[in-house]
Design a protein around this motif. Sequence first.
Motif, PDB file in Angstrom:
ATOM      1  N   GLY A 344      63.465  61.289  42.607  1.00 45.77           N
ATOM      2  CA  GLY A 344      64.873  61.273  43.004  1.00 45.77           C
ATOM      3  C   GLY A 344      65.517  59.907  42.976  1.00 45.77           C
ATOM      4  O   GLY A 344      66.743  59.791  43.010  1.00 45.77           O
ATOM      5  N   LEU A 345      64.710  58.865  42.913  1.00 50.31           N
ATOM      6  CA  LEU A 345      65.245  57.503  42.946  1.00 50.31           C
ATOM      7  C   LEU A 345      65.650  57.083  41.533  1.00 50.31           C
ATOM      8  O   LEU A 345      64.824  57.017  40.628  1.00 50.31           O
ATOM      9  N   GLU A 346      66.916  56.817  41.341  1.00 53.10           N
ATOM     10  CA  GLU A 346      67.425  56.353  40.050  1.00 53.10           C
ATOM     11  C   GLU A 346      67.382  54.825  40.031  1.00 53.10           C
ATOM     12  O   GLU A 346      68.109  54.177  40.789  1.00 53.10           O
ATOM     13  N   PHE A 347      66.556  54.270  39.196  1.00 55.34           N
ATOM     14  CA  PHE A 347      66.389  52.814  39.174  1.00 55.34           C
ATOM     15  C   PHE A 347      67.310  52.172  38.146  1.00 55.34           C
ATOM     16  O   PHE A 347      67.332  52.552  36.977  1.00 55.34           O
ATOM     17  N   THR A 348      68.075  51.174  38.603  1.00 54.90           N
ATOM     18  CA  THR A 348      68.966  50.409  37.730  1.00 54.90           C
ATOM     19  C   THR A 348      68.627  48.929  37.883  1.00 54.90           C
ATOM     20  O   THR A 348      68.837  48.358  38.954  1.00 54.90           O
TER      21      THR A 348
END
Length: 430
Positions: A344-348
């Motif tokens: 669920g963690l969207e890494f940018t």
Amino acid sequence: MADTALLRNQLAYEETFSCVQCGYCLPACPTYLAFGKESHSPRGRIQLVKLAAEGKIEIEDLEKPIDLCLGCRACETVCPTNVEYGKILDSAVDVLGEYRRKKRSLGENAVRNLVFKKALPNKRVLKLVGTGLRLYQTTKADKAVRKAGIIGKVSPSLAAMEAITPKIEKPLVRNHFYERAEVKPAVKVAFFTGCIMDTFFARVNDLSMKLLERAGCEVVLQKEQTCCGALHQHSAEKETAIELAKKNIVAFEGLDCDYVVNAIGGCGAALVEYHHLFSESDPWHERAKAFAAKNKDVSFILSRMGLPIRKAIPMRATYQPSCHLTNVQKVVNEPLELIKKIPGLEFTPLKNQNLCCGSAGIYNIVHHEESMKVLDMKMKTVHQAAPHLIITTNPGCHLQMMLGVKREGLESQVSVKHIVEVLAEACEIA
């Protein structure tokens, strides 16, 4: 004019010849980018140290360029000729420290002795500080002080840092921390708590030990440990740094452990370079080298052990790496690997991610204005990434990013958490 022969022995003069003045370090140096002066670049500082050792400039000519170096050592990572910038910098700090010690009054030296020799290495003093800060917060005195602007009248830099002081929590009761790993312990680790870390971020230490246990480690807490000495070394208190190093080496080398683990990028960098404090002919050098080899960041261990990650964290996150974790400990991919495992963690990623945030120990207090220029550069990249969460791996970076979020008015939109806090949530560890 100082004794040139003596200065050449004190300064890392021979190491300066490795620098070919190519300029590869310039885009990696936060102070050069922020201030735009050659004297605030790695190659400029190296040249000044060389000139001082040759007696062509005075010692005081080194003061501002060396003082304003963040010590992030990003220049070492990009250097094509492997210049030992850290060694050159440390030698200049030591020479300037001795020069200033002779100029300071007895009272000024007494205050420094009180802070560096009596307070930082003393667990009872730090425990008292922690208790005082908890009372300061629980009684709402902090809000009253901020409203009155009392600290700002004395020191605007301290006022800025006080405003983002995290909630001070009491450490858990710690004995032999091993409780109930989900698998049979495969690795035995000793945990290094640090001094400032355990005062301001005791919860992160507690969660770190629980995560290690959950990953299958047996965790031992050595109560005889003391301050790592990083702040002492960076503040030209090398003799005290050496004393602290010896105490930690003695405390940990008797334990039958595979690793000594910490969750503090800056402290970890000091621990893995303990052998640099001693000459190769000193009997302590080999002991320090053996101790240094065992020290690992918590992310390094957890990435190899496997964590029972269960909970999704649906938000956009970015990562601000600790310079000392990246450039000194060479732990680069492990934190990112752990972050990317969280569902669920969207890494940018941040643009120019490895650029220092400007914290650097107490730099953001003693050189507040310059630190804020560096932080402002970092926050521009945060705006571009537009995260809900900034993940850190060092308490200094953590506080600095909290300050950046506050300065930009993003407190309601962006939170700052240590990677251990995020992993603990994903593993459903309270």
